[in-house]
Design a protein around this motif. Structure first.
Motif, mmCIF file in Angstrom:
data_model
loop_
_atom_site.group_PDB
_atom_site.id
_atom_site.type_symbol
_atom_site.label_atom_id
_atom_site.label_comp_id
_atom_site.label_asym_id
_atom_site.label_seq_id
_atom_site.Cartn_x
_atom_site.Cartn_y
_atom_site.Cartn_z
ATOM 1 N N THR B 146 45.119 43.467 33.827
ATOM 2 C CA THR B 146 45.864 44.739 33.845
ATOM 3 C C THR B 146 47.290 44.633 34.387
ATOM 4 N N HIS B 147 47.576 43.609 35.219
ATOM 5 C CA HIS B 147 48.866 43.516 35.901
ATOM 6 C C HIS B 147 48.996 44.525 37.034
ATOM 7 N N ASP B 148 48.016 45.411 37.161
ATOM 8 C CA ASP B 148 48.124 46.478 38.154
ATOM 9 C C ASP B 148 47.157 46.183 39.305
ATOM 10 N N PRO B 149 47.704 45.918 40.505
ATOM 11 C CA PRO B 149 46.837 45.562 41.633
ATOM 12 C C PRO B 149 45.734 46.595 41.891
ATOM 13 N N LYS B 150 46.051 47.879 41.655
ATOM 14 C CA LYS B 150 45.054 48.927 41.881
ATOM 15 C C LYS B 150 43.794 48.665 41.057
ATOM 16 N N LEU B 151 43.998 48.116 39.855
ATOM 17 C CA LEU B 151 42.868 47.866 38.964
ATOM 18 C C LEU B 151 42.348 46.433 39.104
ATOM 19 N N ASP B 152 43.271 45.476 39.157
ATOM 20 C CA ASP B 152 42.865 44.064 39.189
ATOM 21 C C ASP B 152 42.163 43.678 40.495
ATOM 22 N N ASP B 153 42.727 44.115 41.621
ATOM 23 C CA ASP B 153 42.235 43.605 42.899
ATOM 24 C C ASP B 153 40.753 43.907 43.173
ATOM 25 N N PRO B 154 40.266 45.128 42.908
ATOM 26 C CA PRO B 154 38.840 45.367 43.146
ATOM 27 C C PRO B 154 37.964 44.413 42.325
ATOM 28 N N GLY B 155 38.421 44.091 41.120
ATOM 29 C CA GLY B 155 37.678 43.146 40.278
ATOM 30 C C GLY B 155 37.684 41.753 40.879
ATOM 31 N N LEU B 156 38.834 41.346 41.389
ATOM 32 C CA LEU B 156 38.925 40.014 42.005
ATOM 33 C C LEU B 156 38.084 39.944 43.280
ATOM 34 N N HIS B 157 38.075 41.014 44.050
ATOM 35 C CA HIS B 157 37.239 41.041 45.266
ATOM 36 C C HIS B 157 35.782 40.805 44.893
ATOM 37 N N ALA B 158 35.305 41.551 43.906
ATOM 38 C CA ALA B 158 33.902 41.416 43.482
ATOM 39 C C ALA B 158 33.635 40.006 42.971
ATOM 40 N N ALA B 159 34.564 39.471 42.169
ATOM 41 C CA ALA B 159 34.371 38.137 41.597
ATOM 42 C C ALA B 159 34.329 37.076 42.695
ATOM 43 N N LEU B 160 35.228 37.200 43.684
ATOM 44 C CA LEU B 160 35.295 36.196 44.747
ATOM 45 C C LEU B 160 34.040 36.207 45.624
ATOM 46 N N LYS B 161 33.382 37.350 45.698
ATOM 47 C CA LYS B 161 32.154 37.438 46.507
ATOM 48 C C LYS B 161 30.937 36.974 45.707
ATOM 49 N N SER B 162 31.128 36.634 44.438
ATOM 50 C CA SER B 162 30.007 36.273 43.568
ATOM 51 C C SER B 162 30.056 34.782 43.230
ATOM 52 N N PRO B 163 28.966 34.237 42.688
ATOM 53 C CA PRO B 163 28.980 32.820 42.279
ATOM 54 C C PRO B 163 29.444 32.617 40.830
#
Lengths: 118, 226
Positions: B146-163
């Protein structure tokens, strides 16, 4: 969306079992071939499958096209109550060279009829 | 193979249940063994778990010396794309060709529309809620576009906490630099953040959305297979 009924596209290659099952439901006899072991530069990995219908239509692949012809012939011979068979193809085997596994690899393939009705 | 085994196998695949087809090579006898099946013999339960994890079949002798072929059937790989942007269109198509189940998340319904993504699973909730409902397992890849931290960051947080096996984030080196700063502030370690591929994709000089999608697919494949 309607599926085109008789088109076998590249997309179907990972739906080999589903296709086999559908053929069976349509009243066809069906056989399966599966790569069970490979050595050297085999064209398709272990687990790759080919489904063969009684009119010699097939889907999927067990090599890059090198030995499908021989596999289909053997599979068709089993449709009337034949047993499962394991066949090895490779450059060391003159017969296999004839059918053309030219990549220099060696593979073992299990060929089996599907028994009973869907 | 018995027709009943074939139809059970087809059903297990439709229900996305991991299963192994075990074939005794001497006589073609076959049975299906599920990951959750503890009734089978001990050697078989162990072997089934191994071939499913490796996602690769093998021939193995049982304790009596009989050879079996164990063929694992895992559910499809999954790609979660955050951002129903232009690049997501070719990327979702290519991923489908490579046998991924694709989910596109974007709360902006003008982007996440059936017309733009025919046949793709679209989720129009906010990314944090949407990601919570998806099991990001070892057969899942996550790409943020998305290029938009508001949208991208929550996704990255979830991904980083997952395997999940792949995380990619679109954006220039500069954008990625500020992203790393935000994630560090959010408490992620350097090693964790290093899991993110940013700028996303292999460096093949991609320009058009389709070419960028190719570079992402290539990098995902590399992470999965090597």
């Amino acid at each position: 969306m309607n599926e085109p009924p008789e088109t076998i596209s590249e997309m179907d290659h990972d739906k080999v079992l589903e296709q086999a099952s559908n053929w069976l439901k349509d009243g066809h006899k069906v056989a399966l071939a599966t790569v069970i072991e490979t050595w050297g530069s085999a064209p398709r990995p272990v687990g790759s499958q080919l489904a063969i219908r009684d009119d010699a239509t097939f889907t999927g692949s067990v090599s890059g096209g090198c030995i499908e012809g021989d596999v289909v012939t053997r599979a068709l011979d089993k449709l009337d109550g034949g047993a499962a068979e394991v066949v090895e193809y490779g450059v060391s085997d003159a017969k296999a060279w004839e059918v053309g596994l030219a990549c220099g690899g060696r593979i073992r393939i299990m060929i089996e009829p599907v028994e009973g009705n869907a | 193979m018995k027709a009943e085994i074939l139809s059970e196998l087809v059903r297990a695949r439709a229900e996305k249940r991991p299963v192994v087809l075990a074939t005794r090579l001497s006589n073609g006898f076959e049975k299906l063994v599920y990951q959750t099946d503890t009734q089978a013999e001990k050697w078989l339960v162990e072997a089934v778990s191994e071939v499913l994890r490796a996602d690769k079949g093998r021939v193995q002798a049982d304790p009596d010396g009989e050879d079996w072929f164990l063929n694992p059937f895992n559910p499809p790989l999954r790609l979660v794309i955050l951002g129903a942007v232009h690049i997501a269109q070719p990327l979702s198509k290519m991923a489908e060709l490579a046998n991924y189940d694709v989910t596109v998340i974007d709360p902006r319904t003008a982007f996440a529309s059936e017309e733009r993504f025919p046949g793709v699973t679209l989720v129009t909730e906010w990314p944090d809620e949407a990601m919570e409902k998806i099991d990001l397992d070892t057969r899942t890849a996550v790409v943020t576009l998305t290029h938009d931290p508001k949208l991208d960051d929550p996704g990255l947080h979830a991904a980083l906490k997952s395997p999940c096996f792949y995380i990619g984030a679109l954006g220039s080196r500069k954008t990625h630099g500020t992203r790393v700063e935000r994630l560090t502030e959010a408490g992620f370690s350097e090693d964790e953040i290093a899991r993110i591929h940013g700028p996303v994709g292999l460096a093949i000089g991609a320009r058009s959305p389709a070419e960028i999608a190719i570079s992402i697919m290539a990098q995902m494949t590399e992470r999965l297979r090597t």
